[in-house]
Scaffold this active site. Structure first.
Site, PDB file in Angstrom:
ATOM      1  CB  THR A 162      -0.896  -0.007   1.266  1.00 54.88           C
ATOM      2  OG1 THR A 162      -1.459   1.287   1.461  1.00 54.88           O
ATOM      3  CG2 THR A 162      -0.099  -0.342   2.528  1.00 54.88           C
ATOM      4  CG  ASP A 163      -1.124   5.011  -0.972  1.00 62.51           C
ATOM      5  OD1 ASP A 163      -1.690   4.328  -0.091  1.00 62.51           O
ATOM      6  OD2 ASP A 163      -1.685   5.948  -1.569  1.00 62.51           O
ATOM      7  CD  GLU A 164      -3.481   3.315   4.135  1.00 66.85           C
ATOM      8  OE1 GLU A 164      -3.426   3.266   5.368  1.00 66.85           O
ATOM      9  OE2 GLU A 164      -4.508   3.076   3.477  1.00 66.85           O
TER      10      GLU A 164
ATOM     11  CE1 TYR B  88      -3.181  -2.794   5.636  1.00 70.42           C
ATOM     12  CE2 TYR B  88      -3.247  -0.433   5.150  1.00 70.42           C
ATOM     13  CZ  TYR B  88      -3.225  -1.755   4.718  1.00 70.42           C
ATOM     14  OH  TYR B  88      -3.241  -2.034   3.368  1.00 70.42           O
TER      15      TYR B  88
ATOM     16  CE  LYS C  74       0.256  -4.704   2.883  1.00 68.82           C
ATOM     17  NZ  LYS C  74      -0.088  -6.068   2.360  1.00 68.82           N
TER      18      LYS C  74
HETATM   19  P1  NAD Z   1      -9.448  -7.587   2.105  1.00 72.64           P
HETATM   20  O1  NAD Z   1      -9.444  -7.323   3.576  1.00 72.64           O
HETATM   21  O2  NAD Z   1     -10.669  -7.328   1.307  1.00 72.64           O
HETATM   22  O3  NAD Z   1      -9.063  -9.115   1.834  1.00 72.64           O
HETATM   23  C1  NAD Z   1      -8.035  -9.765   2.525  1.00 72.64           C
HETATM   24  C2  NAD Z   1      -8.165 -11.258   2.232  1.00 72.64           C
HETATM   25  O4  NAD Z   1      -7.091 -11.917   2.934  1.00 72.64           O
HETATM   26  C3  NAD Z   1      -9.469 -11.882   2.721  1.00 72.64           C
HETATM   27  O5  NAD Z   1      -9.982 -12.751   1.751  1.00 72.64           O
HETATM   28  C4  NAD Z   1      -9.067 -12.631   3.984  1.00 72.64           C
HETATM   29  O6  NAD Z   1      -9.883 -13.766   4.235  1.00 72.64           O
HETATM   30  C5  NAD Z   1      -7.636 -13.028   3.647  1.00 72.64           C
HETATM   31  N1  NAD Z   1      -6.826 -13.223   4.852  1.00 72.64           N
HETATM   32  C6  NAD Z   1      -6.716 -12.369   5.912  1.00 72.64           C
HETATM   33  N2  NAD Z   1      -5.912 -12.912   6.860  1.00 72.64           N
HETATM   34  C7  NAD Z   1      -5.486 -14.110   6.362  1.00 72.64           C
HETATM   35  C8  NAD Z   1      -4.626 -15.119   6.848  1.00 72.64           C
HETATM   36  N3  NAD Z   1      -4.053 -15.016   8.060  1.00 72.64           N
HETATM   37  N4  NAD Z   1      -4.382 -16.204   6.079  1.00 72.64           N
HETATM   38  C9  NAD Z   1      -4.960 -16.328   4.863  1.00 72.64           C
HETATM   39  N5  NAD Z   1      -5.813 -15.410   4.355  1.00 72.64           N
HETATM   40  C10 NAD Z   1      -6.070 -14.310   5.090  1.00 72.64           C
HETATM   41  O7  NAD Z   1      -8.199  -6.780   1.555  1.00 72.64           O
HETATM   42  P2  NAD Z   1      -8.009  -6.012   0.171  1.00 72.64           P
HETATM   43  O8  NAD Z   1      -8.541  -4.650   0.304  1.00 72.64           O
HETATM   44  O9  NAD Z   1      -8.454  -6.878  -0.944  1.00 72.64           O
HETATM   45  O10 NAD Z   1      -6.407  -5.896   0.151  1.00 72.64           O
HETATM   46  C11 NAD Z   1      -5.609  -6.927  -0.402  1.00 72.64           C
HETATM   47  C12 NAD Z   1      -4.157  -6.534  -0.310  1.00 72.64           C
HETATM   48  O11 NAD Z   1      -3.944  -5.318  -1.005  1.00 72.64           O
HETATM   49  C13 NAD Z   1      -3.669  -6.313   1.117  1.00 72.64           C
HETATM   50  O12 NAD Z   1      -2.369  -6.824   1.223  1.00 72.64           O
HETATM   51  C14 NAD Z   1      -3.682  -4.800   1.267  1.00 72.64           C
HETATM   52  O13 NAD Z   1      -2.704  -4.383   2.201  1.00 72.64           O
HETATM   53  C15 NAD Z   1      -3.339  -4.366  -0.143  1.00 72.64           C
HETATM   54  N6  NAD Z   1      -3.849  -3.048  -0.548  1.00 72.64           N
HETATM   55  C16 NAD Z   1      -5.176  -2.728  -0.373  1.00 72.64           C
HETATM   56  C17 NAD Z   1      -5.635  -1.487  -0.806  1.00 72.64           C
HETATM   57  C18 NAD Z   1      -7.098  -1.102  -0.672  1.00 72.64           C
HETATM   58  O14 NAD Z   1      -7.444   0.048  -0.958  1.00 72.64           O
HETATM   59  N7  NAD Z   1      -7.988  -2.001  -0.287  1.00 72.64           N
HETATM   60  C19 NAD Z   1      -4.754  -0.577  -1.389  1.00 72.64           C
HETATM   61  C20 NAD Z   1      -3.418  -0.933  -1.542  1.00 72.64           C
HETATM   62  C21 NAD Z   1      -2.980  -2.184  -1.124  1.00 72.64           C
HETATM   63  P1  TYD Z   2     -10.659   3.900   4.389  1.00 70.98           P
HETATM   64  O1  TYD Z   2     -11.611   3.474   3.329  1.00 70.98           O
HETATM   65  O2  TYD Z   2     -10.737   3.260   5.736  1.00 70.98           O
HETATM   66  O3  TYD Z   2      -9.197   3.758   3.770  1.00 70.98           O
HETATM   67  P2  TYD Z   2      -7.765   4.275   4.348  1.00 70.98           P
HETATM   68  O4  TYD Z   2      -7.898   4.667   5.756  1.00 70.98           O
HETATM   69  O5  TYD Z   2      -6.931   3.059   4.181  1.00 70.98           O
HETATM   70  O6  TYD Z   2      -7.369   5.410   3.456  1.00 70.98           O
HETATM   71  O7  TYD Z   2     -10.816   5.467   4.614  1.00 70.98           O
HETATM   72  C1  TYD Z   2     -10.677   6.380   3.523  1.00 70.98           C
HETATM   73  C2  TYD Z   2     -10.818   7.788   4.077  1.00 70.98           C
HETATM   74  O8  TYD Z   2     -12.159   7.953   4.581  1.00 70.98           O
HETATM   75  C3  TYD Z   2      -9.897   8.066   5.257  1.00 70.98           C
HETATM   76  O9  TYD Z   2      -9.474   9.422   5.192  1.00 70.98           O
HETATM   77  C4  TYD Z   2     -10.783   7.859   6.476  1.00 70.98           C
HETATM   78  C5  TYD Z   2     -12.154   8.294   5.973  1.00 70.98           C
HETATM   79  N1  TYD Z   2     -13.311   7.595   6.601  1.00 70.98           N
HETATM   80  C6  TYD Z   2     -14.351   8.346   7.166  1.00 70.98           C
HETATM   81  O10 TYD Z   2     -14.342   9.594   7.144  1.00 70.98           O
HETATM   82  N2  TYD Z   2     -15.396   7.672   7.733  1.00 70.98           N
HETATM   83  C7  TYD Z   2     -15.456   6.312   7.786  1.00 70.98           C
HETATM   84  O11 TYD Z   2     -16.437   5.757   8.359  1.00 70.98           O
HETATM   85  C8  TYD Z   2     -14.385   5.563   7.197  1.00 70.98           C
HETATM   86  C9  TYD Z   2     -14.402   4.058   7.221  1.00 70.98           C
HETATM   87  C10 TYD Z   2     -13.339   6.250   6.607  1.00 70.98           C
END
Ligand code: NAD
Ligand code: TYD
Length: 358
Positions: free
Chosen positions: A139-141, A164, A168
């Site tokens: 992630t960019d975070e 988190y 990561k």
């Molecule tokens: P998500 O929470 O929707 O899905 C995570 C998946 O991992 C689920 O299917 C869960 O069952 C599985 N999982 C969790 N713990 C596990 C374990 N101990 N063993 C096996 N499986 C397990 O997450 P997402 O949003 O699809 O993110 C996927 C990846 O992309 C993550 O690594 C996250 O850090 C990264 N990412 C997410 C975003 C975003 O905006 N969602 C952005 C950048 C990077």
């Molecule tokens: P989120 O979807 O949790 O992603 P991330 O924290 O990984 O960027 O949140 C996106 C933005 O929205 C973040 O600035 C937090 C804000 N947010 C709210 O204002 N209310 C909410 O209930 C949630 C879940 C997020």
């Protein structure tokens, strides 16, 4: 090199494939590459949902493995049995708010779970890494929070602010360290905020879509001026496919939508699009916006410079934000059963706890 048309199919382990982004990556690789065997390993936590993959579950090049990356014995056993040629690692605890409540779960899955995978992969191929790669999705975070003008570059120092992002960042470092120490071929990509079909409704966009449908308050943290860079999930899956095949070994790629939005502006746009689609008067849903106390350590701004990916591999997002948001809303409106299945049990008790002031 990846084998094509050979007797033994090239085996790719995708972790977290039942989650939001993982399910789009699994679908893309299963549909586009008959010459691969795709194994989806997922623990099916609250965020994992096999309904996301119903359309491809019978495909001959797809196998689901139910298991936990924290279980070292299990992980070693599946690597011994299937001898995966490559790994695309997405399994993670992914929600910042949950990491603030319970950091240890994030350490276990995101750091220790990643190390279990790295060790199993190393044990199998250490003598000959030819044609193997470990692709870690991040992630960019990890870069922390930005001032007004800067953009995140691949060379930025890491400065994670939430449990988190710290977990990561740590896993990114371990992947890189295995590359340096054991010569393990690796790729890392760091992506901005994703949105799209199948995202669990605890993240901003699906949570607010869900609440607008139900006429519930939209809990906006702090002053609502935090900025995120949004990318449609299918564009992330396309980028992952491209980086996996064409990315240069031992490299990191930033992925982003060139699409920065203040939360409050994004929410107003979402409200208006939803009012239009639901046949409500425009402006109606904006009345649901409720300012609530800020998230502790809330990062002010994320913004990705994805020009390395653009210039080296030719990737750009395929949909505009308005198109992507509109497709996302349509998906949630026509998949109410998916939402209904989630709006029960563990998630509702999380919601009550997280938004107790509403
Ligand atoms: P998500 O929470 O929707 O899905 C995570 C998946 O991992 C689920 O299917 C869960 O069952 C599985 N999982 C969790 N713990 C596990 C374990 N101990 N063993 C096996 N499986 C397990 O997450 P997402 O949003 O699809 O993110 C996927 C990846 O992309 C993550 O690594 C996250 O850090 C990264 N990412 C997410 C975003 C975003 O905006 N969602 C952005 C950048 C990077
Ligand atoms: P989120 O979807 O949790 O992603 P991330 O924290 O990984 O960027 O949140 C996106 C933005 O929205 C973040 O600035 C937090 C804000 N947010 C709210 O204002 N209310 C909410 O209930 C949630 C879940 C997020």
């Amino acid at each position: 090199m990846i084998l094509e048309g050979k007797l033994k199919k090239y085996k790719i382990l995708i972790t977290g494939g039942a989650g939001f982004i993982g399910s789009h990556v699994v679908r893309r690789l299963v549909n586009n590459y008959d010459n691969y065997s795709i194994y989806n390993l997922d623990a099916l936590t609250y965020a994992g949902n096999l309904e996301n993959l119903k359309d491809i579950e019978e495909r001959p090049n797809y196998t689901f493995l139910h298991g936990n990356i924290n279980d070292e014995t299990f992980i070693n056993s599946i690597f011994d049995k299937f001898m995966f040629d490559s790994v695309i690692h997405l399994a993670a605890e992914s929600h910042v708010d949950r990491s603030i409540t319970d950091p240890l779960v994030f350490v276990k899955t995101n750091i220790l779970g990643t190390i279990n995978l790295l060790n199993a992969f190393k044990s199998l191929w250490f003598d000959n890494w030819d044609g193997k790669k470990f692709y870690h999705i991040s992630t960019d975070e990890v870069y922390g929070s930005l001032d007004d003008l800067d953009l995140f570059l691949e060379t930025n120092p890491y400065k994670p602010n939430s449990p988190y992002s710290a977990s990561k960042a740590s896993s990114d470092h371990f992947v890189r360290a295995y590359g340096e120490t054991y010569k393990m071929p690796y790729l890392i990509s760091n992506c901005s905020n994703n949105y799209g079909p199948c995202q669990f409704p605890e993240k901003l966009i699906p949570l607010f879509i869900n609440n607008i449908i139900d006429d519930k308050e939209l809990p906006l943290y702090g002053d609502g001026n935090n900025i995120r860079d949004w990318l449609y999930v299918i564009d992330h899956a396309i980028a992952i496919d491209l980086i996996f095949h064409k990315g240069e070994n031992h490299n990191t790629y930033n992925i982003g939508g060139f699409n920065e939005w203040k939360n409050i502006d994004l929410i107003k746009l979402l409200c208006n699009l939803m009012d239009d689609k639901l046949g409500r008067a425009i402006g109606n849903s904006q009345k649901l916006i409720t300012y609530v106390k800020d998230r502790p350590g809330h990062d002010r701004r994320y913004a990705i410079d994805a020009s390395k990916l653009k210039t080296k591999l030719g990737w750009t997002p395929s949909v505009t934000f308005k198109e992507g948001l509109s497709k996302t809303i349509d998906w949630y409106l026509s998949n109410q059963k998916w939402l209904a299945n989630i709006n029960s049990g563990e998630y509702m008790s999380y919601y009550k706890n997280q938004y107790s002031e509403l």
